[in-house]
Design a protein around this motif. Structure first.
Motif, PDB file in Angstrom:
ATOM      1  N   UNK A   1       0.774  -1.228   0.000  1.00 42.50           N
ATOM      2  CA  UNK A   1       0.000   0.000   0.000  1.00 42.50           C
ATOM      3  C   UNK A   1       0.806   1.278   0.000  1.00 42.50           C
ATOM      4  N   UNK A   2       2.008   1.238  -0.546  1.00 40.02           N
ATOM      5  CA  UNK A   2       2.817   2.455  -0.637  1.00 40.02           C
ATOM      6  C   UNK A   2       2.086   3.494  -1.486  1.00 40.02           C
ATOM      7  N   UNK A   3       2.190   4.751  -1.092  1.00 44.77           N
ATOM      8  CA  UNK A   3       1.507   5.822  -1.812  1.00 44.77           C
ATOM      9  C   UNK A   3       2.326   6.326  -2.989  1.00 44.77           C
ATOM     10  N   UNK A   4       3.568   6.725  -2.722  1.00 42.44           N
ATOM     11  CA  UNK A   4       4.466   7.211  -3.775  1.00 42.44           C
ATOM     12  C   UNK A   4       5.866   6.677  -3.497  1.00 42.44           C
ATOM     13  N   UNK A   5       6.637   6.515  -4.550  1.00 48.16           N
ATOM     14  CA  UNK A   5       8.006   6.049  -4.391  1.00 48.16           C
ATOM     15  C   UNK A   5       8.855   6.585  -5.535  1.00 48.16           C
ATOM     16  N   UNK A   6      10.142   6.684  -5.269  1.00 45.70           N
ATOM     17  CA  UNK A   6      11.097   7.122  -6.297  1.00 45.70           C
ATOM     18  C   UNK A   6      12.312   6.204  -6.244  1.00 45.70           C
ATOM     19  N   UNK A   7      13.068   6.197  -7.313  1.00 42.26           N
ATOM     20  CA  UNK A   7      14.293   5.417  -7.312  1.00 42.26           C
ATOM     21  C   UNK A   7      15.158   5.752  -8.500  1.00 42.26           C
ATOM     22  N   UNK A   8      16.435   5.451  -8.372  1.00 41.62           N
ATOM     23  CA  UNK A   8      17.350   5.631  -9.496  1.00 41.62           C
ATOM     24  C   UNK A   8      17.474   4.309 -10.239  1.00 41.62           C
ATOM     25  N   UNK A   9      18.110   4.341 -11.404  1.00 41.27           N
ATOM     26  CA  UNK A   9      18.237   3.130 -12.220  1.00 41.27           C
ATOM     27  C   UNK A   9      19.687   2.776 -12.527  1.00 41.27           C
ATOM     28  N   UNK A  10      20.629   3.526 -11.975  1.00 40.68           N
ATOM     29  CA  UNK A  10      22.040   3.285 -12.327  1.00 40.68           C
ATOM     30  C   UNK A  10      22.786   2.440 -11.302  1.00 40.68           C
ATOM     31  N   UNK A  11      22.104   1.986 -10.264  1.00 42.35           N
ATOM     32  CA  UNK A  11      22.749   1.115  -9.287  1.00 42.35           C
ATOM     33  C   UNK A  11      22.458  -0.350  -9.643  1.00 42.35           C
ATOM     34  N   UNK A  12      21.586  -0.991  -8.906  1.00 42.16           N
ATOM     35  CA  UNK A  12      21.311  -2.414  -9.142  1.00 42.16           C
ATOM     36  C   UNK A  12      20.555  -2.680 -10.442  1.00 42.16           C
ATOM     37  N   UNK A  13      19.988  -1.642 -11.049  1.00 43.10           N
ATOM     38  CA  UNK A  13      19.303  -1.827 -12.331  1.00 43.10           C
ATOM     39  C   UNK A  13      20.232  -1.616 -13.522  1.00 43.10           C
ATOM     40  N   UNK A  14      21.471  -1.172 -13.279  1.00 46.61           N
ATOM     41  CA  UNK A  14      22.532  -1.156 -14.290  1.00 46.61           C
ATOM     42  C   UNK A  14      22.215  -0.307 -15.520  1.00 46.61           C
ATOM     43  N   UNK A  15      21.519   0.813 -15.304  1.00 44.41           N
ATOM     44  CA  UNK A  15      21.094   1.628 -16.438  1.00 44.41           C
ATOM     45  C   UNK A  15      22.140   2.565 -16.997  1.00 44.41           C
ATOM     46  N   UNK A  16      23.272   2.721 -16.314  1.00 47.46           N
ATOM     47  CA  UNK A  16      24.328   3.591 -16.807  1.00 47.46           C
ATOM     48  C   UNK A  16      24.402   4.898 -16.036  1.00 47.46           C
ATOM     49  N   UNK A  17      25.551   5.571 -16.088  1.00 47.19           N
ATOM     50  CA  UNK A  17      25.740   6.803 -15.315  1.00 47.19           C
ATOM     51  C   UNK A  17      24.712   7.864 -15.678  1.00 47.19           C
ATOM     52  N   UNK A  18      24.029   8.364 -14.650  1.00 54.06           N
ATOM     53  CA  UNK A  18      23.030   9.399 -14.888  1.00 54.06           C
ATOM     54  C   UNK A  18      21.777   8.927 -15.578  1.00 54.06           C
ATOM     55  N   UNK A  19      21.552   7.621 -15.635  1.00 53.34           N
ATOM     56  CA  UNK A  19      20.343   7.127 -16.297  1.00 53.34           C
ATOM     57  C   UNK A  19      19.105   7.661 -15.567  1.00 53.34           C
ATOM     58  N   UNK A  20      18.001   7.826 -16.284  1.00 54.63           N
ATOM     59  CA  UNK A  20      16.839   8.476 -15.684  1.00 54.63           C
ATOM     60  C   UNK A  20      16.258   7.693 -14.518  1.00 54.63           C
ATOM     61  N   UNK A  21      15.720   8.434 -13.578  1.00 60.38           N
ATOM     62  CA  UNK A  21      15.083   7.852 -12.407  1.00 60.38           C
ATOM     63  C   UNK A  21      13.616   7.555 -12.711  1.00 60.38           C
ATOM     64  N   UNK A  22      12.860   7.194 -11.685  1.00 58.53           N
ATOM     65  CA  UNK A  22      11.451   6.875 -11.909  1.00 58.53           C
ATOM     66  C   UNK A  22      10.608   7.328 -10.728  1.00 58.53           C
ATOM     67  N   UNK A  23       9.341   7.518 -11.014  1.00 60.27           N
ATOM     68  CA  UNK A  23       8.351   7.935 -10.025  1.00 60.27           C
ATOM     69  C   UNK A  23       7.194   6.945 -10.044  1.00 60.27           C
ATOM     70  N   UNK A  24       6.836   6.447  -8.878  1.00 66.67           N
ATOM     71  CA  UNK A  24       5.672   5.571  -8.712  1.00 66.67           C
ATOM     72  C   UNK A  24       4.577   6.363  -8.016  1.00 66.67           C
ATOM     73  N   UNK A  25       3.402   6.386  -8.617  1.00 63.48           N
ATOM     74  CA  UNK A  25       2.207   6.958  -7.997  1.00 63.48           C
ATOM     75  C   UNK A  25       1.150   5.865  -8.003  1.00 63.48           C
ATOM     76  N   UNK A  26       0.743   5.429  -6.814  1.00 64.97           N
ATOM     77  CA  UNK A  26      -0.248   4.357  -6.728  1.00 64.97           C
ATOM     78  C   UNK A  26      -1.500   4.728  -7.518  1.00 64.97           C
ATOM     79  N   UNK A  27      -2.074   3.749  -8.172  1.00 66.79           N
ATOM     80  CA  UNK A  27      -3.212   4.003  -9.055  1.00 66.79           C
ATOM     81  C   UNK A  27      -4.335   4.757  -8.351  1.00 66.79           C
ATOM     82  N   UNK A  28      -4.535   4.462  -7.072  1.00 68.68           N
ATOM     83  CA  UNK A  28      -5.638   5.097  -6.339  1.00 68.68           C
ATOM     84  C   UNK A  28      -5.434   6.609  -6.157  1.00 68.68           C
TER      85      UNK A  28
END
Length: 412
Positions: free
Chosen positions: A228-255
């Motif tokens: 039931x998390x409401x909002x979340x953010x994260x980067x993609x260049x660590x464990x997701x291996x997206x590359x230096x400065x790769x874009x981050x992401x925003x989660x907004x629960x559907x509700x």
């Protein structure tokens, strides 16, 4: 002159080293993720800094070359439609969603982590727009930028920042709390915080929970929807291996999406972006988390990098992560003389992320020497050696070697 003989303690250490090396070889032979290693461009070094910058997936350079040479170089503007550049933020968000336990349509990729923290914190306060809720609780041990951004968001919304240690968060919650911003894994110590329990406590207080997943996404199950998390953010260049400065992401629960009011409304989050009207009307769904034109080169490099996750369950990654960090701590305990390092990372699995942080005297020199000897970790001043374990490409032999070289450096 008599021949020099080894001391009994040296003999015991040699036998212990041989035994641990043999165990490492057996563990690697049984590792169901061992095949993922070949998907990355690696050298002979032991790379334990994937919690700062993940290794390069081997196929990404060719994919980026295609984006540059064919899509940009030949198709040019046509690639927004023919190459489907336009839908990349949502498409790649849906690719990340299973790794953090989210259904499709709730994650949009773009901008930096800092920008997304700003969107999330201000958005949370606007969703919970009760004048009596004057406080934004912030993880007091957070990565500094989160604190900076949250403080700015508080000034902008007329709220007050309340720094709280995550261990004290539940008792700090109350009728004046609007939102709480917490790191899932502490960047310095590797402590894993109780996302399900803290989210439930935040909701019980009538507030919204905003989570920073930078040090957990791609390393362990998150369960955004399930908990039931409401909002979340994260980067993609660590464990997701997206590359230096790769874009981050925003989660907004559907509700929350229909009411989410981004503090950064941009043309690409408009309901009709190409109408170019002076008045703003937010798009539906996760798209309203966009701001401006997507960074296509980094975005499509990330999309290619995420292919290494095909067929891999995050639960399997978590099991190996815990086994690697357990084994590293065991090897450190066996090889490093008592008192030379102290682990800041919890021993309990339920409280451990995918890194081990060791407090060490003369840490800057030690890390510099480790790196020169082919064991790449990370330094957090003044005295913390930080080692990140990325299960897709770190093995047990790597782990044993890292602990052994650390002991040699400390002995030298």
């Amino acid at each position: 002159m008599p021949a020099r003989t080894s001391s009994p303690s040296c003999g015991r250490r040699a036998a212990m080293s041989e035994s641990l090396a043999q165990r490492a070889a057996a563990l690697d032979a049984a590792d169901e993720l061992a095949g993922a290693r070949k998907l990355f461009a690696l050298d002979e070094a032991v790379y334990l800094d994937g919690n700062s910058l993940g290794a390069l997936p081997a196929h990404v350079p060719d994919r980026v070359a295609d984006v540059v040479n064919r899509q940009w170089g030949q198709l040019r503007i046509r690639s927004w439609t023919e190459g489907d550049w336009w839908s990349a933020p949502e498409r790649i968000g849906d690719r990340i969603a299973p790794l953090v336990g989210a259904a499709p349509g709730q994650i949009v990729v773009g901008d930096s982590t800092s920008v997304n923290v700003f969107k999330a914190v201000v958005g949370a306060v606007r969703l919970n727009d009760d004048p009596a809720r004057t406080d934004i609780l912030v993880d007091a041990t957070t990565f500094p930028t989160d604190g900076y951004i949250a403080s700015s968001a508080a000034r902008m919304t007329g709220r007050r920042i309340v720094p709280v240690d995550p261990a004290d968060l539940t008792s700090a919650l109350g009728p004046t709390t609007a939102a709480a911003l917490v790191n899932h894994v502490d960047y310095r110590s590797g402590r894993l915080h109780d996302l399900p329990g803290l989210t439930a406590a935040v909701h019980e207080a009538g507030a919204l929970a905003v989570w920073d997943l930078c040090h957990s996404a791609g390393a362990l199950p998150v369960g955004l929807d399930a908990h039931g998390v409401d909002l979340a953010v994260g980067c993609t260049y660590k464990y997701l291996n997206g590359g230096p400065g790769s874009p981050a992401y925003l989660y907004v629960a559907e509700r929350h999406q229909a009411s989410f009011d981004s503090p950064l409304p941009g043309w690409t989050s408009h309901a009709d972006p190409f109408a170019m009207t002076p008045g703003y009307e937010a798009a539906d769904g996760s798209t309203r988390g966009r701001v401006g034109t997507p960074d296509i080169l980094s975005m499509l490099a990330l999309e290619a990098a995420l292919e290494v996750w095909d067929g891999i369950a995050i639960e399997t990654v978590r099991a190996k992560s815990l086994a690697l960090t357990d084994f590293f701590l065991e090897c450190v305990d066996a090889y490093v003389p008592a008192g030379r390092v102290t682990s800041l990372t919890p021993a309990e699995h339920a409280s451990r992320g995918s890194q081990v942080a060791l407090r060490c005297e003369d840490a800057p020199r030690v890390m510099e020497t480790l790196t020169a000897r082919g064991v790449v970790g990370d330094l957090r001043r003044p005295d913390v050696l930080r080692f990140g374990f990325t299960p897709l490409y770190v093995g047990f032999a790597d782990t044993e070697r890292a602990a052994r070289v650390l002991a040699e450096v400390l002995a030298g």
